[in-house]
Design an enzyme around this catalytic site. Structure first.
Site, mmCIF file in Angstrom:
data_model
loop_
_atom_site.group_PDB
_atom_site.id
_atom_site.type_symbol
_atom_site.label_atom_id
_atom_site.label_comp_id
_atom_site.label_asym_id
_atom_site.label_seq_id
_atom_site.Cartn_x
_atom_site.Cartn_y
_atom_site.Cartn_z
ATOM 1 N N SER A 144 7.257 52.691 54.265
ATOM 2 C CA SER A 144 6.847 51.560 55.108
ATOM 3 C C SER A 144 5.343 51.620 55.317
ATOM 4 C CB SER A 144 7.548 51.639 56.476
ATOM 5 O OG SER A 144 7.049 50.661 57.373
ATOM 6 N N TYR A 157 9.838 55.944 64.613
ATOM 7 C CA TYR A 157 10.025 55.307 63.304
ATOM 8 C C TYR A 157 8.841 55.607 62.391
ATOM 9 C CZ TYR A 157 10.533 51.680 59.755
ATOM 10 O OH TYR A 157 10.643 51.014 58.557
#
Length: 264
Positions: A144, A157
């Site tokens: 990501s 995250y």
């Protein structure tokens, strides 16, 4: 279309929806065979029927939660039994929860680490001996932009995706010696059901809706890169430029972008 995939066996985790499903469709269009892993059996079954009917490729499904580590070796052995070999693994299973650090329960932190990092490593560990012995293969890890550019309300995250990138970058150097490619995919926000968990309030989704990536386009980029020596895929390009600037001038970016970052 990717003609290199014809007759090749591609394993995809998290294949029951989002970019996992879209990647499966594009692999099938290219003539590849598919081993699809996910928790949601009914969605895997529907996808298998669709792909097998429309594209006439070989598709097998393997219900598995990648945090059931003791089940992973048996699953990959079954894939080997069914297909004979594995040409590529796409580690796509993952999720996020957007909360400030003090609001995030340890259970949620552990959950993200278990799926995003340890599950990915466990699956990769099963294919590496196979690929090393055969002298070719490809591991693609869906990371990501959050792994390159930390922001508020995504500490756990972001930490998990930083870990994925660290693992991927190290693995790439190791695997190169025996002919195996390793690619990191770093997308920004994608219009999938990821945000039903990550952003329960809907605030972040509303604020960045116009910037969200089409999962079909992300899948197309990934499938196009399969079985090529591609180091990274970064989407969208403007966001990756921001990540590069952040790496060079972190204090400046944190100061100037502080109010924007809290739009989560």
């Amino acid at each position: 279309m990717n003609s290199r995939l014809k007759g090749k066996t591609i394993v995809i985790t998290g294949a029951s929806g989002g970019i996992g499903e879209q990647m499966a469709i594009k692999v099938a269009k290219s003539g590849g065979n598919l081993a699809l892993i996910a928790r949601r059996v009914h969605l895997l079954e529907a996808l298998k029927e669709k792909l097998g009917t429309v594209y006439k490729c070989k598709v097998e499904i393997y219900p598995l939660n990648v945090t059931d580590y003791d089940q992973i070796p048996g699953t990959f052995q079954q894939i080997l039994n069914d297909f004979g070999t594995i040409h590529a693994l796409i580690n796509n299973a993952g999720y996020g929860i957007f909360q400030e650090a003090h609001e995030t329960s340890f259970q949620d932190v552990k959950g993200m680490m278990d799926v995003n990092v340890l599950g990915l490593m466990a699956c990769t560990g099963e294919v590496l001996p196979i690929m090393r012995e055969q002298g070719f293969g490809h591991v693609i890890n869906i990371a990501s932009q959050a792994g390159k550019f930390a922001s508020p309300k995504s500490s756990a995250y972001s930490a998990s995706k930083h870990a994925v990138l660290g693992y991927t970058n190290s693995l790439r150097m190791e695997a190169k010696r025996y002919g195996v490619y390793v690619t990191a995919v770093n997308p920004g926000p994608i219009a999938t059901d990821f945000f039903t968990i990550a952003d329960e309030s809907g605030t972040y989704t509303k604020n960045v809706e116009k910037f969200m990536l089409d999962p079909r386009k992300v899948a197309e980029e990934v499938v196009r890169a399969l079985l090529t020596n591609k180091r990274e895929i970064n989407l969208p390009r403007w966001m990756n430029a921001g990540s590069r600037i952040y790496q060079l001038f972190p204090s400046f970016v944190e100061k100037v972008g502080n109010s924007f970052f809290f739009k989560k």
